[in-house]
Design an enzyme around this catalytic site. Sequence first.
Site, PDB file in Angstrom:
ATOM      1  CG  LEU A 148      -1.862   1.214   1.283  1.00 40.02           C
ATOM      2  CD1 LEU A 148      -2.847   1.210   0.116  1.00 40.02           C
ATOM      3  CD2 LEU A 148      -2.617   1.263   2.614  1.00 40.02           C
TER       4      LEU A 148
ATOM      5  CE  LYS B 180      -8.504   0.337   6.686  1.00 36.64           C
ATOM      6  NZ  LYS B 180      -7.663  -0.712   7.136  1.00 36.64           N
TER       7      LYS B 180
HETATM    8  O1  KPL Z   1      -8.005  -4.086   3.912  1.00 38.70           O
HETATM    9  C1  KPL Z   1      -8.109  -5.167   3.415  1.00 38.70           C
HETATM   10  C2  KPL Z   1      -6.957  -6.083   3.607  1.00 38.70           C
HETATM   11  O2  KPL Z   1      -6.818  -7.051   2.877  1.00 38.70           O
HETATM   12  O3  KPL Z   1      -6.176  -5.793   4.529  1.00 38.70           O
HETATM   13  C3  KPL Z   1      -9.360  -5.573   2.685  1.00 38.70           C
HETATM   14  C4  KPL Z   1     -10.275  -4.382   2.656  1.00 38.70           C
HETATM   15  C5  KPL Z   1     -10.028  -6.704   3.399  1.00 38.70           C
HETATM   16  C6  KPL Z   1      -9.143  -5.912   1.237  1.00 38.70           C
HETATM   17  O4  KPL Z   1      -8.537  -7.116   1.006  1.00 38.70           O
END
Ligand code: KPL
Length: 294
Positions: free
Chosen positions: A11, A177
């Site tokens: 990310l 979340k």
């Molecule tokens: O944030 C995610 C992750 O994999 O850590 C999701 C939203 C579940 C997407 O895969």
Amino acid sequence: MHVAVVGAGSLGSLLGGLLAREHRVTLVGRDPHVSAIREHGLRVTGVVNLTISPDADTTAPARCDLALVTTKAFDTAGAAATLADTDAGCVVSLQNGLGNETVLRDRLDCPVLAGTCTYGARRSDPGVVACTGEGTVTVGDPDGGPSEWADRVADAFTAADIDATASDEMPLLVWQKLAVNVGINATTALARTENGALLDGPASSVAAAAARETATVARSEGVDLADETATDAVERVARNTRANRSSMLQDIDARRRTEVDAIVGPVADHAEPTPVAATLAGLLRAWEAERGLR
Ligand code: KPL
């Protein structure tokens, strides 16, 4: 704006690459990823395609306007140590799990914001990151309420063509979340399925029950998260990311430590009865213990 991204994993690398379209970016990570970016630039593949050349380093810059923390939750204290000598205007945690902002606030002398991000990313080779789904970024004061820094950070993302908003409801969004991550990550990691398997497969009731338990714990902590909001969010994210392998499943695949303590822990270890989350956490912790990862 000069943006430092501490934690150039999947990310962090993706957001850093996208932000570098408009801002000066320093990706702070490890070799061989850092060396590959220095030599060949960062290649973003998948839904977004570009090659771009942000700065890349194994240490943080002396100054930056904004520092994004995108490390695993169990590395948050390490991220704070990395930033200890950086004169940063503001720090934003874009991590999974609860409590990361508290760790950063306790150690850093600048405003710390909470953030959520729904972009999907996967790192394959050094210097390469795949964007598996475009999403949105939301930032705000972890305690809720307005924040001038949140407006500025959202504007910086928007200027780089990333859909971003400032919110004064971060406690609710962070717990929502968390419900998604408890429901999806823990279940898919143990069942070894892609996220879409939770839409109607046998594990969907487990994910929904875990999300409801997260909502119960959120309410007991004063955050008004309805059961239905939590289960709807799990379903929506599972649908939008149906082909994704969750980050926790990617950790299990790679035999790495998972984020079970920061994601499932706050629900499983709470005084409220949470048998589903406790079972998920127990199994994940047993998997880690067996491999000497905890
Ligand atoms: O944030 C995610 C992750 O994999 O850590 C999701 C939203 C579940 C997407 O895969």
